[in-house]
Motif scaffolding. Structure first.
Motif, short mmCIF file in Angstrom:
data_model
loop_
_atom_site.label_atom_id
_atom_site.label_comp_id
_atom_site.label_asym_id
_atom_site.label_seq_id
_atom_site.Cartn_x
_atom_site.Cartn_y
_atom_site.Cartn_z
N GLU B 2 43.71 47.75 25.66
CA GLU B 2 44.40 46.93 26.66
C GLU B 2 43.74 47.13 28.04
OE1 GLU B 2 48.53 47.99 27.06
OE2 GLU B 2 48.71 46.73 28.85
N THR B 3 43.42 48.40 28.34
CA THR B 3 42.80 48.70 29.63
C THR B 3 41.41 48.07 29.72
OG1 THR B 3 44.03 50.76 29.65
CG2 THR B 3 42.20 50.60 31.18
N GLU B 6 41.86 44.44 30.38
CA GLU B 6 42.30 44.25 31.77
C GLU B 6 41.14 44.45 32.73
OE1 GLU B 6 45.58 46.85 32.46
OE2 GLU B 6 47.03 45.45 31.63
N PHE B 7 40.28 45.44 32.44
CA PHE B 7 39.14 45.69 33.32
C PHE B 7 38.15 44.52 33.26
CE2 PHE B 7 35.22 47.97 34.74
CZ PHE B 7 35.68 48.32 35.99
N PHE B 10 39.53 41.82 35.33
CA PHE B 10 39.34 42.22 36.73
C PHE B 10 37.91 41.91 37.19
CE2 PHE B 10 37.56 45.73 39.30
CZ PHE B 10 38.27 45.56 40.48
N ARG B 14 36.51 39.31 40.00
CA ARG B 14 35.66 39.78 41.11
C ARG B 14 34.23 39.26 41.00
NH1 ARG B 14 36.99 42.57 45.42
NH2 ARG B 14 35.31 44.09 45.19
N LYS B 16 31.92 40.18 38.98
CA LYS B 16 30.98 41.29 38.89
C LYS B 16 30.72 41.61 37.42
CE LYS B 16 31.59 43.32 43.40
NZ LYS B 16 31.78 44.50 44.23
N TRP B 18 28.07 41.91 35.84
CA TRP B 18 26.97 42.86 35.62
C TRP B 18 27.46 44.30 35.53
CZ3 TRP B 18 26.38 46.26 39.72
CH2 TRP B 18 27.01 45.89 40.91
N LEU B 19 28.67 44.55 36.00
CA LEU B 19 29.20 45.92 35.93
C LEU B 19 29.70 46.28 34.53
CD1 LEU B 19 31.20 46.57 39.24
CD2 LEU B 19 29.26 47.87 38.39
N LEU B 22 27.36 48.23 32.28
CA LEU B 22 27.29 49.57 32.88
C LEU B 22 28.57 50.35 32.57
CD1 LEU B 22 25.86 51.57 34.88
CD2 LEU B 22 27.20 50.49 36.68
N PHE B 23 29.67 49.65 32.70
CA PHE B 23 30.98 50.26 32.43
C PHE B 23 31.04 50.77 30.99
CE2 PHE B 23 35.37 49.20 30.84
CZ PHE B 23 36.01 50.29 31.40
N LEU B 26 28.78 53.72 30.52
CA LEU B 26 29.37 54.90 31.17
C LEU B 26 30.54 55.45 30.36
CD1 LEU B 26 29.34 54.04 34.99
CD2 LEU B 26 27.85 55.58 33.75
N ILE B 27 31.32 54.53 29.83
CA ILE B 27 32.44 54.97 28.99
C ILE B 27 31.91 55.78 27.81
CG2 ILE B 27 34.13 54.11 27.28
CD1 ILE B 27 35.42 53.52 29.76
N PHE B 49 36.78 60.25 44.18
CA PHE B 49 36.57 59.71 42.84
C PHE B 49 37.85 59.84 42.03
CE2 PHE B 49 32.10 61.14 43.92
CZ PHE B 49 31.76 59.88 44.39
#
Lengths: 611, 49
Positions: B2-3, B6-7, B10, B14, B16, B18-19, B22-23, B26-27, B49
């Motif tokens: 769900e998160t 939602e991200f 988001f 925004r 974005k 391209w993030l 990367l997200f 990173l996860i 942070f």
């Protein structure tokens, strides 16, 4: 409409209840968990706020969080990307925190609220405000202004570190902002850490240390660390800071620039640290005054509201006041993140829901910041009995008479009355009070009662109607957020002796007739006490004034170093039994230390982690 | 999940996109770190942070 505002997960968690735009209750979680700057979800504060408001959970219409976690995460990702491959160590440290807690904040908030008994319907529309909008709302909506400039300055929110809003009626309009990593709050914190104080709580100590030093490094700071434009906008030179990519605020280059004088916590404070404190204080004052000047010229609005952690820098606030750029200044007493809970709730009600706002030019809507718990005589009496303490109960008149006599005798009193304050300052309801004229009092309070550094100054609580007799620029400062200098006629110091003294030597030279509340530069962090917002405290000082011709008392928070301010009678009794406080007064109950047996005393000095 | 969704919403809002890769990486990296470290230790700096 009943709104629950929440701030948490970074530092100073808090909750508040706003009913139809009126602030009903607000409490910091630290006061209830007894963990200083507690960042946990404020479950206890929520329960207590509801209790004070007389509401049950089902009556809450909206729940508002003070910032946007995803936007913060976006900043984190972009910062790592911008500095890659630097920052890998910081990434390794912070990513587990994010993955385990912070990225899933919405989920955690919902889980915590469900545990408290909120229904899924109530949690459906959880509202996330913006960090700086929350600060701005906390400053503007309770202010006594229909229209005002609103300046918010802190370490960092989601992206913003400095924001300018114009507030008019129920609307707040964002006009300007400065983004991370360029931050006045963070450069001040960098110097705080470099001088050996803890980031997020030691900034206040750095500000108190500044008058002992000279701003010898101000030019060096402006030359290398910060580029200040005429309009007050600024850029930090990130070559000297480590907070974007590392685990410290500053780096080796910074240390080298200032001659390698990094101070470890609890190490002796040298003159260089005092000079560094004075230097950074001068620089941030210059930036803030430039911002204010530009805002005044651009918008021609005569009122200014302030919030954000940097708005707790009462010396800088005093300089704005002294500049007379604005006719009126109002500063949110809970200017840090705890006030974000309040601002978020108010932003939702007024800014988002566009509800009409009632403004009184006479008084603000913070109710003196007395928004926390209160205790009845019955509750206090049973707590005293539970501790097997001998006490006497006096009626109001006798209480004021006895208390002022004891103050005149040089006794320190733990003064516990009415509702607890919201925000970092004790304003006469959870305070330690003493005679400001007593030359030994500062040392006694610092070393024997508060267990804290001897250089730290104390603030005066002065009758509001007497303030302008003693100070030139401040007439009203109900939240202890403005610093001003004593008028010349009250200065008794030998100027020659003062000029020859350096650093801590300054501490021992009497400066005014009120040595316990006069800082080494003749300044004082003023709290004006009005009959309207705190009639009991006002009456006490008034009786003291009638007896002594001195309309002020020393007021310091009722706690020891590292301890949150006392909340309940239980906390107050513990602090009384663990320190050299002479007297404890809870509502109308008086307990004398001399009536306490040695076996009842407790060891309190090492109970709390040093801040 | 769900998160994550939602991200994604988001980031779309925004603009974005391209993030997101990367997200995800990173996860993935973060998960490895989390699993290997076992505990979450907050950095001893300002809580940016």
């Amino acid at each position: 409409m009943n709104i629950l505002g929440i701030s948490s997960f970074y530092h100073d968690s808090a909750a508040c209840i706003v009913v139809d735009g009126e602030i009903i209750s607000a409490i910091q979680e630290e006061r209830l968990t007894r963990i200083k700057h507690d960042s946990q979800f404020p479950a206890k504060a929520i329960v207590e706020c509801l209790k004070i408001a007389g509401l049950n959970i089902s009556q809450i219409d909206k729940i508002v969080f003070f910032e946007k976690p995803f936007l913060k995460f976006e900043r984190l990702l972009e910062t790592y990307l911008a500095f890659a491959p630097l920052g890998i160590r910081s990434f390794i440290k912070s990513m587990p925190v994010w993955l385990e807690e912070k990225l899933f904040q919405k989920k955690s908030i919902k889980a915590e609220l469900t545990q408290l008994g909120f229904t899924s319907d109530q949690l459906q529309e959880l509202y996330f405000s913006d960090h700086h909008l929350s600060h701005a709302a906390s400053a503007f909506y309770p202010s006594p202004f229909e229209e005002s400039l609103v300046l918010t300055i802190d370490g960092v929110g989601e992206w913003s570190t400095t924001s300018v809003y114009v507030g008019k009626g129920h609307k707040l309009e964002l006009k300007k902002k400065i983004h991370f990593p360029h931050s006045l709050g963070l450069i001040y914190s960098a110097f705080t850490a470099y001088c050996g104080f803890r980031v997020n709580s030691g900034e206040y100590k750095l500000m108190g240390l500044a008058p002992y030093g000279r701003p010898l490094y101000a030019d060096l700071i402006k030359e290398h660390l910060i580029d200040i434009k005429e309009d007050g906008s600024f850029k930090l030179n990130m070559d000297y800071f480590n907070y974007c990519t590392g685990l410290t605020m500053t780096n080796r280059k910074f240390d080298k620039l200032f001659g390698g004088h990094f101070r470890f916590p609890e190490q002796e404070i040298a003159q260089v640290h005092m000079d560094l404190a004075a230097s950074i204080q001068v620089v941030i004052e210059e930036v803030i005054l430039k911002i204010c000047k530009d805002l005044k010229e651009t918008f021609s609005i005569e009122n200014l509201c302030l919030a954000g952690g940097v708005a707790l820098n009462c010396v800088a606030n005093g300089k704005i006041k002294k500049s007379q750029m604005f006719k009126n200044i109002w500063i949110q007493p809970a200017a840090g993140d705890s006030g974000g809970a309040l601002g978020a709730a108010l932003a939702y009600y007024y800014h988002d829901q566009e509800k009409a706002r009632i403004v009184s030019s006479e008084e603000d809507r913070m109710k003196g910041s007395y928004l926390g718990s209160h205790y009845t005589d019955n509750e206090i009496e049973s707590e005293l009995k539970r501790h097997h303490l001998s006490f006497e109960k006096a009626d109001d008149e006798k209480l004021f008479d006895l208390a002022t006599d004891m103050l005149i005798e040089g006794k320190s009193i733990g003064w516990f009355q009415g509702r607890m304050e919201f925000g970092p300052r004790a304003l006469g309801n959870r305070s330690i009070i003493a005679d400001a004229r007593n030359p030994e009092m500062q040392k006694k309070l610092n070393l024997q009662i508060k267990f804290r550094e001897s250089f730290r100054p104390f603030a005066p609580s002065i009758l509001e109607e007497k303030c302008s007799e003693f100070f030139s620029n401040v007439e009203k400062s109900p939240y202890m957020l403005l610093v001003d200098h004593f008028k010349e006629k009250y200065i008794i110091a030998d100027m020659g002796e003062l000029q020859n003294a350096k650093g801590m030597e300054l501490l021992n030279i009497p400066k005014t007739a009120f040595p316990a509340v006069t800082h080494v530069d003749f300044s004082a962090r003023i709290q004006t006490v009005s009959k309207m917002t705190n009639p009991i405290y006002h009456k006490l000082i008034e009786v003291f004034y009638k007896k002594t011709n001195c309309p002020m008392l020393v007021n310091t928070s009722f706690n020891v170093r590292g301890e949150p301010i006392v909340s309940s009678p239980h906390d107050a009794i513990n602090c009384f039994l663990g320190t050299e406080l002479d007297v404890l007064i809870l509502n109308n109950y008086i307990v004398h230390k001399k009536s306490v047996s040695a076996s009842q005393l407790i060891n309190y000095k090492n109970k709390f982690n040093l801040d | 999940m769900e998160t994550l969704l939602e991200f994604w919403v988001f980031l779309k809002k925004r603009k974005k996109y391209w993030l997101f890769p990367l997200f995800l990486s990173l996860i993935f990296l973060g998960l490895i770190i989390t699993l290997s470290k076992g505990s979450a230790v907050a950095p001893f700096i300002y809580t940016i942070f």
